[in-house]
Design an enzyme around this catalytic site. Structure first.
Site, PDB file in Angstrom:
ATOM      1  N   ASP A  99      -4.479  56.696  45.585  1.00  0.00           N
ATOM      2  CA  ASP A  99      -3.662  57.906  45.716  1.00  0.00           C
ATOM      3  C   ASP A  99      -4.543  58.995  46.333  1.00  0.00           C
ATOM      4  O   ASP A  99      -5.583  59.355  45.774  1.00  0.00           O
ATOM      5  CB  ASP A  99      -3.136  58.349  44.348  1.00  0.00           C
ATOM      6  CG  ASP A  99      -2.120  59.477  44.467  1.00  0.00           C
ATOM      7  OD1 ASP A  99      -0.924  59.181  44.511  1.00  0.00           O
ATOM      8  OD2 ASP A  99      -2.549  60.653  44.523  1.00  0.00           O
ATOM      9  N   LEU A 100      -4.119  59.510  47.488  1.00  0.00           N
ATOM     10  CA  LEU A 100      -4.922  60.509  48.184  1.00  0.00           C
ATOM     11  C   LEU A 100      -5.002  61.805  47.380  1.00  0.00           C
ATOM     12  O   LEU A 100      -4.014  62.249  46.792  1.00  0.00           O
ATOM     13  CB  LEU A 100      -4.336  60.793  49.565  1.00  0.00           C
ATOM     14  CG  LEU A 100      -4.359  59.629  50.571  1.00  0.00           C
ATOM     15  CD1 LEU A 100      -3.748  60.070  51.889  1.00  0.00           C
ATOM     16  CD2 LEU A 100      -5.763  59.107  50.780  1.00  0.00           C
ATOM     17  N   ASP A 157       1.687  59.529  49.783  1.00  0.00           N
ATOM     18  CA  ASP A 157       0.239  59.357  49.929  1.00  0.00           C
ATOM     19  C   ASP A 157      -0.289  58.258  49.005  1.00  0.00           C
ATOM     20  O   ASP A 157      -1.463  58.271  48.617  1.00  0.00           O
ATOM     21  CB  ASP A 157      -0.491  60.678  49.649  1.00  0.00           C
ATOM     22  CG  ASP A 157      -0.184  61.243  48.260  1.00  0.00           C
ATOM     23  OD1 ASP A 157       0.626  60.627  47.532  1.00  0.00           O
ATOM     24  OD2 ASP A 157      -0.751  62.292  47.911  1.00  0.00           O
TER      25      ASP A 157
END
Length: 266
Positions: A142-143, A185
């Protein structure tokens, strides 16, 4: 267009359905072609018989030879043209089926496998790993800080950043590993490795995400939080493995972000 390593992701059932449909179309085309050729050969044989026996036939019978030849040639030309068009139609339909199958299992923005394609690949990999007792790990990525990129620089910049990250990440994984974008993301990586190999891979992924990725925005920085789950220790099926990796990713978020955490280890 970037060519990715993880493009061919189809479940056995989907592959079988496509193969059966293409095989059926090919058989129908071949049957039509054979029947048409036999019909033309029959007419040509009759005309050849008339030619060879022409001396013994009356002029009235022999006068049908020229129109017969014209009909035969016309039929042959029609057969060639029709067979060519039918072949092109079948080829176009086969290409369309391939395109639709690809689009249904790949993310249009990044070119990576999408959620549906990943679920197929994960189930196949789990069955193979269980049967062969081979290594298999799931990384949930997960960015960090991506929302600010969209808010400050626009969604177009955010999309470009996603494509850049996906491209470089995909070059960092080994052939056979499956990198997918679930949406937004969030990414997942199915790696045929465990232990130190997975940790080294996670370090490479972290290094990519924290680097300067866009020349036009050198100050732009993001990160990635990674949760790692190992099969079968952290999950004996797809749902359990994804849940464990997701929980480990949340632990990485709580630990300050831009790091990786193993499920159940820390």
């Amino acid at each position: 267009m970037v060519v990715y390593k993880t493009m061919s992701i189809e479940g056995p059932a989907l592959k079988d359905r496509r193969a059966n449909l293409v095989r059926d179309l090919r058989h129908r085309f071949n049957a039509f072609l054979v029947a048409s050729l036999l019909s033309w050969m029959t007419m040509t044989g009759m005309l050849l018989f008339l030619w060879l026996q022409g001396q013994r036939l009356t002029m009235g019978h022999f006068s049908w030879f020229v129109p017969g030849v014209m009909v035969s040639v016309t039929q042959l030309v029609f057969l060639i043209v029709f067979a060519s068009k039918l072949h092109n139609t079948m080829k176009a339909r086969s290409n369309l089926m391939s395109t639709l199958a690809y689009a249904s299992e790949h993310d249009l923005l990044t070119g990576l496998v999408n959620r549906r394609g990943f679920e197929i690949a994960l189930n196949d990999a789990l069955h193979l790993a269980a049967r062969q007792r081979s290594a298999l790990s799931l990384l949930y990525l997960d960015l960090d800080g991506f929302k600010q990129v969209n808010d400050i620089h626009s969604h177009a910049v955010g999309d470009k950043l996603l494509r850049t990250v996906a491209n470089i990440w995909n070059e960092s994984v080994r052939d056979g590993d499956v990198l997918a974008r679930l949406g937004g993301d969030e990414f997942v990586l199915l790696a045929h490795a465990t232990g130190a190999e997975v940790e080294a891979l996670s370090e490479r992924l972290l290094g990519v995400a924290t680097a300067s990725l866009m020349a036009e925005f050198p100050e732009l920085r993001i990160g990635v939080s990674i949760g790692i789950a190992e099969f079968p220790r952290d999950g004996k099926d797809a749902g359990g493995l994804i849940l464990s990796a997701d929980s480990a990713m949340l632990k990485a978020k709580d630990s300050g972000k831009s790091c990786y955490k193993w499920a159940l280890r820390e």
